[in-house]
Each structure stands twice: as C-alpha cells, then as structure tokens.
Design an enzyme around this catalytic site. Structure first.
Site, PDB file in Angstrom:
ATOM      1  N   GLU A  13      -2.974   6.986   7.321  1.00  0.00           N
ATOM      2  CA  GLU A  13      -3.722   8.078   6.337  1.00  0.00           C
ATOM      3  C   GLU A  13      -4.766   8.744   6.762  1.00  0.00           C
ATOM      4  O   GLU A  13      -5.314   8.111   7.908  1.00  0.00           O
ATOM      5  CB  GLU A  13      -4.033   7.361   4.987  1.00  0.00           C
ATOM      6  CG  GLU A  13      -5.082   6.319   5.067  1.00  0.00           C
ATOM      7  CD  GLU A  13      -5.245   5.663   3.731  1.00  0.00           C
ATOM      8  OE1 GLU A  13      -6.653   5.083   3.572  1.00  0.00           O
ATOM      9  OE2 GLU A  13      -4.316   5.406   2.951  1.00  0.00           O
ATOM     10  N   ARG A  58      -6.123  -8.886  -8.151  1.00  0.00           N
ATOM     11  CA  ARG A  58      -6.703 -10.455  -8.206  1.00  0.00           C
ATOM     12  C   ARG A  58      -7.954 -10.181  -8.797  1.00  0.00           C
ATOM     13  O   ARG A  58      -8.611  -9.137  -9.050  1.00  0.00           O
ATOM     14  CB  ARG A  58      -6.627 -10.974  -6.818  1.00  0.00           C
ATOM     15  CG  ARG A  58      -7.180  -9.964  -5.859  1.00  0.00           C
ATOM     16  CD  ARG A  58      -7.407 -10.935  -4.547  1.00  0.00           C
ATOM     17  NE  ARG A  58      -7.471  -9.943  -3.324  1.00  0.00           N
ATOM     18  CZ  ARG A  58      -8.606  -9.424  -3.211  1.00  0.00           C
ATOM     19  NH1 ARG A  58      -9.785  -9.723  -3.950  1.00  0.00           N
ATOM     20  NH2 ARG A  58      -8.708  -8.706  -1.866  1.00  0.00           N
ATOM     21  N   LYS A 104       1.032  -1.191  -0.167  1.00  0.00           N
ATOM     22  CA  LYS A 104      -0.112  -0.083   0.107  1.00  0.00           C
ATOM     23  C   LYS A 104       0.841   1.172  -0.204  1.00  0.00           C
ATOM     24  O   LYS A 104       0.375   2.252  -0.382  1.00  0.00           O
ATOM     25  CB  LYS A 104      -1.002  -0.029   1.280  1.00  0.00           C
ATOM     26  CG  LYS A 104      -1.999  -0.864   1.136  1.00  0.00           C
ATOM     27  CD  LYS A 104      -2.952  -1.035   2.239  1.00  0.00           C
ATOM     28  CE  LYS A 104      -4.096  -1.888   2.110  1.00  0.00           C
ATOM     29  NZ  LYS A 104      -3.970  -3.158   1.688  1.00  0.00           N
TER      30      LYS A 104
END
Length: 677
Positions: A214, A307, A130
């Site tokens: 974040e 995916r 990430k």
C-alpha cells in the site's frame, strides 16, 4: 435487522462461572482482576519457563501446556481447549497476540461447547486478512489506502504492483499486527530483500507468508477507534486513541482522546468505525485503525484488530457510561453471556485525558533492540488517585522474574489519567521517575525524554516523531560525577573482603573500573577518616559521608558537605545501579564489547561483526569472502521472531564465523572484516 426470537433465546442462555485465559503476563493478570471482581473462577496456562509466573499465581488454577517458545506452548490451541474441557471451563479469553485472532481456534472453542470471549470466527477471518478487509471496507464505502491486496503472491507480480503504486510503499503481512512482517521500501532495488524478510517474519508470527502493498503516507497520525458490539445488533464506539508515537511500527505511547480532534471529526471517525464493524457482523471488543493524513486531513481505514488492544486501558480511564467507569473486560464477559447493552452512544462521555507508556526490555540507543534477562530489582510507582492524577500499572512481572527471549519484551504498561492532558503528562513523567528497573536495559529514560519533548507536549505528533527527534530522544545524558562516586563507594563497601585491597580505617585505596559513556574509567575510593571517604575519578573528586536514611530500604549520604541525597544502591557482579528520585543510573563494571552490530557503535577500526542480541543467524545477505563496504547490510539475526539487519562496520572482505540457522549469543563474533591494512 433485529435478531430472531430463537437467536435471542440462544445468546441469552449462558452464565460464565469459570474463565481460562489463553495467554500470559500482564493481559492474563488484567483479565483475572476483573474476573475476581465478578466472582468468576480463573484458570491460567503456562510454559515450562513460567511455572511461577505472576499470572500463574494470580489464577485459581494453572496448567502446563508445553515448553517455550510460543509454537510449543501458547500457540497450542488444541491443548488449551482440552485443558478447558477437562476442567469445567465455561469461557476462554484469548487476550491479545498468540491465538487471539486465530479464527480456527475461536471455532474450535465454540465446537467444544465453550464460549469464546471474542468475535465470531467469520469476523476474524474477514478482518484478520488485511487484503480481504480492505475489499470489504471498500464495498461498505469506508475509505482505504490505495495499494495491492490481491491473491497473486509471486515475487514477479508483487514487484510489478510495487512499481505501479510507486515508492515509498509499505509491505504488510496479510495476517499481521504489531509491526511484524512490515517493511518500508524506498526504491525498487531493495524491494526483493525487504519482501523476503517480511514474508519470513509473517511466516514466523502468523504461519502465513502472504503480504499486501500500500502507498506509504509520509506524515500520518495513527488514530484508532475502540468499537464494541453486542449479540443483539447494537454497536457503539468508545471514542478514539492516538497511537502515533511508534518505533519499529510498534506503539510506545498511546493516549485518549486524540489531541486536537474536533467533536465533528471524532464523530465522523467513530461512525465509520462502527460501520466497519457491523459490515462483518462483529461481536465484542475490537479496534478499527486509521491512517490520518496530516497534509490533507483525510483518514483511511488501515486494519481492524479483532481483539482487545494492548492500549485499551487509556480508553477505560476516560470513559463514563451514565456516570460510571468503563471496564472493557467486564463488558466482554457480559456480551459473551448474551447480555445486551444497557446504554447507547448518547450515554457515553469523555472525562479527562489518559496517556499510556509501554515499558520494554530494550536498548533505545541501539535501534530499540529487544532484550531479555533477569529483572534483578523492580521498584514500581505507587498506584491510585493523587489529586488530579490517577496512576495505574498493568504488569506481569516482579523483581526476580525473567524476561524471556521467546516472547514479547514488554514489561509493563504505565497508565496515567489526568483532569486534562498537561496534568496527565506531568503525572506520567513523575511516575516514570518513580519506576526503577535493574538487571536489564529498558526504555524508561527514553520515555521520560518523550514526555519532556516540546512537540509531544503540544500534542498531535505524527508517526515520524521518534525519527524527527531522535537526536534529543536518544541522546545519552551526561552521568553526574557524584553518581559515579556513589557507585564506586557502594561497590567497595558491599564487596567481599578479597575483591579490593581496601581496609576500613586504613590508608589503602580501592580502584573500581567502570565503563562510562563508552570509555574506561578507574575510580579510587579512600577512607580519610572514620565514616568519611574521598572518591576520585579522572575529572572529579568528592567527599562522601554516609548517614541515616529516612526512606525504608534506602541509603543516604552527604556529598562535599553541601548535598544530602537518599538513594538505593544495587550492586551486581557486572554493574552498579544507583536509584535516585530522578531515575536509575547504571554503570557497567566490565569493559563493554568492541562493537554491537551497527556502524556508529563499531566506528573507529573495529573489524568484528557482533551479534546484537541472542538469536539465530537467519540469512546471509552477501557471500562468504565477498567485498563489502561500511554500512552495507551483511546478514540478518532473528530474535523474538523479529529480523534485525546487521551492517558491515568497515570496508573489506567478510569472513563468516557462523552458518545460517545457528544460534548466537549476544556480542558473539558472527564475522570478521579483513582489510589490507
């Protein structure tokens, strides 16, 4: 840049005749279904506890790979690759979860001469982190949420960065997904505890304890875009999905297209998603997830799942490619074979609306704690096209199967398409009424309440939806007294002769003890004349006369001479379930435990701290013998790799009954709270 001739020759040469799915349950069954339509042979892998699983029976061949949990079975990449090599497998499909976003596994598959039905390992590495993905997206001009994505993972530095970003903020596992290793921090005082909890979950799920921080956007929508790239430099987006209805950061309801998105916004988000995929040389199916700030109408890149997503069916059901339906698994296989797209973005059209409901083994009223156990009885809604509605059910379970504590508790995905959103929503609500599961707690009734909610019906809800409507969504419906009466009557009629002092055509009464809305309730059953019974409880009395049912396998009865009902009774040692057209009603036949780990459930003087479910006592948050206050977090129970905070039920001195690392069963006493009174 167009690929070189040699590259084109390389990517066009493989034909896939045999596919191994390195997964279990519904996604394995889903991939097998497409493979069979393409004439491709299929191989399943299984753990010791699933040797007769549905996915095993749906494959042409199946091989054992170890004992549960995942670490000794579905995460054994080397074993899975060896099975594929030994049995002539051309390609491996990873499904989702487990090894699906493991770059080393993808690399090992290719090095074994087997095609990986997924993106290149480099793309998995870039987008699987990430922190790195946000750096790449920033460089590519894709908007990202402000935060900290650096390499310094010391608690002191992370605490400093948290103070800089400000609260509330989100801790997220760098390699995470599905809400694992994700914590909201409201103030600096709880940062350390939640940071350590997130790191432990990240280690358990991904073997990587790194996190990022974040800014936490208070009222976002979770909107994601299904992207797809072939090996020839072509990339498209199959429009967007709205996945804002979530609990514990995991999706519950997903739909496509996103409600109230304009054509301009749809194209803008889609173009950014394709740009993000191409920035890492992506190939195959992927999902770019965005946070959409409803207060500013801005969207930010959140992460990319490299995916196939759990919720991919809602995209399949609404997309037409030159008038033909979309099968993402088929497109994955064709892309892995090196075939280029035979369509462009302009050839894609949206047709209708589709909503997916994830059916979980869990207890919504107990903070959505996941469950496990035997699916004693399962009756599924009918699949197919019914006028303006199409019903699809993707599942890996059948009646009699066990939902294992070792894996995700999702039982099925109920997918309903309609010509428009109101039609799809009505169809989903009807299909949920037709879905009956007995043996373990599920979220089916909760899903019905979501469908009935006015805000959800309007569309465009935020990720705060469940929190803001929890009083109505989690409210326990009043149990109809005629249902209690039917349960008591069937408990008596199906019981062994020595369980109740009850004689047919006699005057004796049988008393059936139930637990109704948390209170003990004794219900009496008496046959007043042949084939007619009076069933009485503290607040009701009903006359019930059984009669012939029209629906095979069901029972029927006249109640009080005015109501005829058809129902299916499921009588178990500890509960009785009554299946009606309006849903499944389950009554407990034994008193419930005194407490269940949270304050509301243990209110009223309970002094025991109970394990909310089978799991490991992961960590004590206070010292043995410490003075605690009601509602204080006192320990963590780890189950299904998720951490669950257990609170003190009252003020007092806590005395632990377990040690850290020990396994506890559901409702076992983990500690007691001792008070002077």
């Amino acid at each position: 840049m167009r690929p070189s001739r040699s590259l084109l020759e390389e990517v066009q040469r493989r034909t896939i005749n045999k596919v191994l799915v390195a997964n279990r349950g519904e996604i394995a069954c889903r991939v097998f279904k497409t493979c069979k339509t393409l004439g491709i042979r299929t191989v399943a892998v299984y753990c010791d506890a699933e040797s007769n699983g549905k996915h095993v029976q749906h494959a042409d061949e199946a091989f054992r790979i170890g004992a549960p949990p995942a670490a000794t079975s579905y995460l054994r990449g080397e074993t899975i690759v060896q099975v594929a090599k030994d049995h002539g497998v051309d390609a491996i499909h990873p499904g989702y979860g487990f090894l699906s976003e493991n770059a080393e596994f993808a690399k090992n598959v290719l090095e074994a001469g087997i095609e990986f039905i997924g993106p290149p390992s480099g793309a998995i590495i870039s987008m699987g982190s990430k922190s790195e993905s946000k750096i790449i997206m920033t460089d590519a001009g894709v908007p990202v949420v402000p935060g900290y994505h650096g390499e310094d993972q010391t608690e002191a530095h992370l605490t400093k960065e948290a103070a800089r970003i400000g609260f509330p903020l989100l801790i997220k596992a760098v390699s995470g997904g599905g809400g694992k290793g994700m914590k909201i921090v409201r103030n600096i005082d709880e940062f350390s505890t939640l940071l350590q909890s997130a790191q432990r979950e990240a280690t358990n799920f991904f073997k990587d304890d790194r996190v990022l921080l974040e800014r936490y956007i208070e009222r976002p929508r979770h909107v994601e875009v299904q992207v797809f790239c072939d090996k020839h430099g072509n990339g498209v987006f199959f429009f967007e999905r709205d996945c804002s209805v979530q609990r514990r950061y995991q999706k519950v309801l997903e739909e496509a297209p996103a409600p109230h998105f304009s054509a301009e916004l749809r194209k803008s988000v889609g173009d950014v998603a394709v740009k993000a995929a191409k920035a890492v040389g992506y190939v195959g199916a992927g999902t770019v997830e965005f946070i959409f700030d409803t207060e500013t109408n801005e969207f930010y890149f959140m992460e990319m799942n490299t995916r196939l997503q759990v919720e991919h069916p809602v995209t399949e059901e609404i997309i037409l490619i030159k008038g033909r339906p979309l099968d993402l698994v088929r497109l994955q296989i064709e892309t892995a074979e090196g075939k280029p797209f035979d369509f462009t973005q302009e050839d894609l059209a949206i047709n209708g609306c589709c909503i997916e409901a994830r059916v979980f083994a869990e207890s919504p009223k107990n903070n959505f704690l996941p469950g496990s156990g035997n699916l004693t009885f399962v009756e599924e809604p009918a699949e197919g096209r019914f006028g303006d509605v199409k019903v699809r059910l993707d599942t890996g379970f059948r009646s009699g199967d066990d939902v294992l504590v070792h894996y995700d508790p999702m039982i099925a995905k109920l997918i309903v398409w309609g010509t428009d959103r109101p039609t799809a929503l009505r169809g989903l609500r009807k299909a949920l009424d037709d879905y009956h599961i007995v043996g373990i707690s599920t979220n089916i009734e909760f899903l019905k309440k979501c469908c009935d909610n006015e805000a959800f019906a309007k569309g465009g809800v935020t990720t705060k939806f469940i929190e803001e409507h929890k009083e109505t969504l989690l409210a326990e419906d009043k149990l109809p007294t005629n249902v209690t009466a039917l349960a008591a009557l069937n408990a008596v009629l199906s019981a062994p002769s020595n369980e109740f002092s009850f004689h047919v055509n006699g005057s004796s009464k049988a008393n059936v003890p139930f637990r109704v809305h948390g209170a003990a309730e004794s219900v009496s059953v008496q046959e007043v004349q042949r084939g007619s019974y009076v069933v009485s409880g503290p607040t009701f009395s009903h006359t019930i006369k059984p009669c012939a049912a029209l629906k095979p396998g069901y029972s029927a009865a006249h109640i009080d001479g005015a109501l005829r009902v058809e129902y299916k009774p499921i009588v178990l040692p500890h509960q009785v379930a009554i299946l009606l057209p309006t849903g499944t009603y389950t009554l407990q036949r034994e008193p419930l435990p005194e407490g269940f780990g949270d304050v509301k459930y243990q209110a009223g003087g309970a002094s025991r701290v109970l394990s909310p479910m089978p799991g490991k006592v992961a960590k004590f948050l206070v010292a043995n013998g410490a003075t605690v206050v009601q509602g204080q977090n006192v320990l963590i129970v780890e189950a299904m790799k998720m951490e669950h905070l257990v609170k003190a039920p009252k003020d007092g001195v806590i005395v632990f009954s377990f040690k850290e690392g020990q396994m506890a069963g559901a409702d076992q006493v983990l500690a007691t709270i001792e008070t002077s009174d």
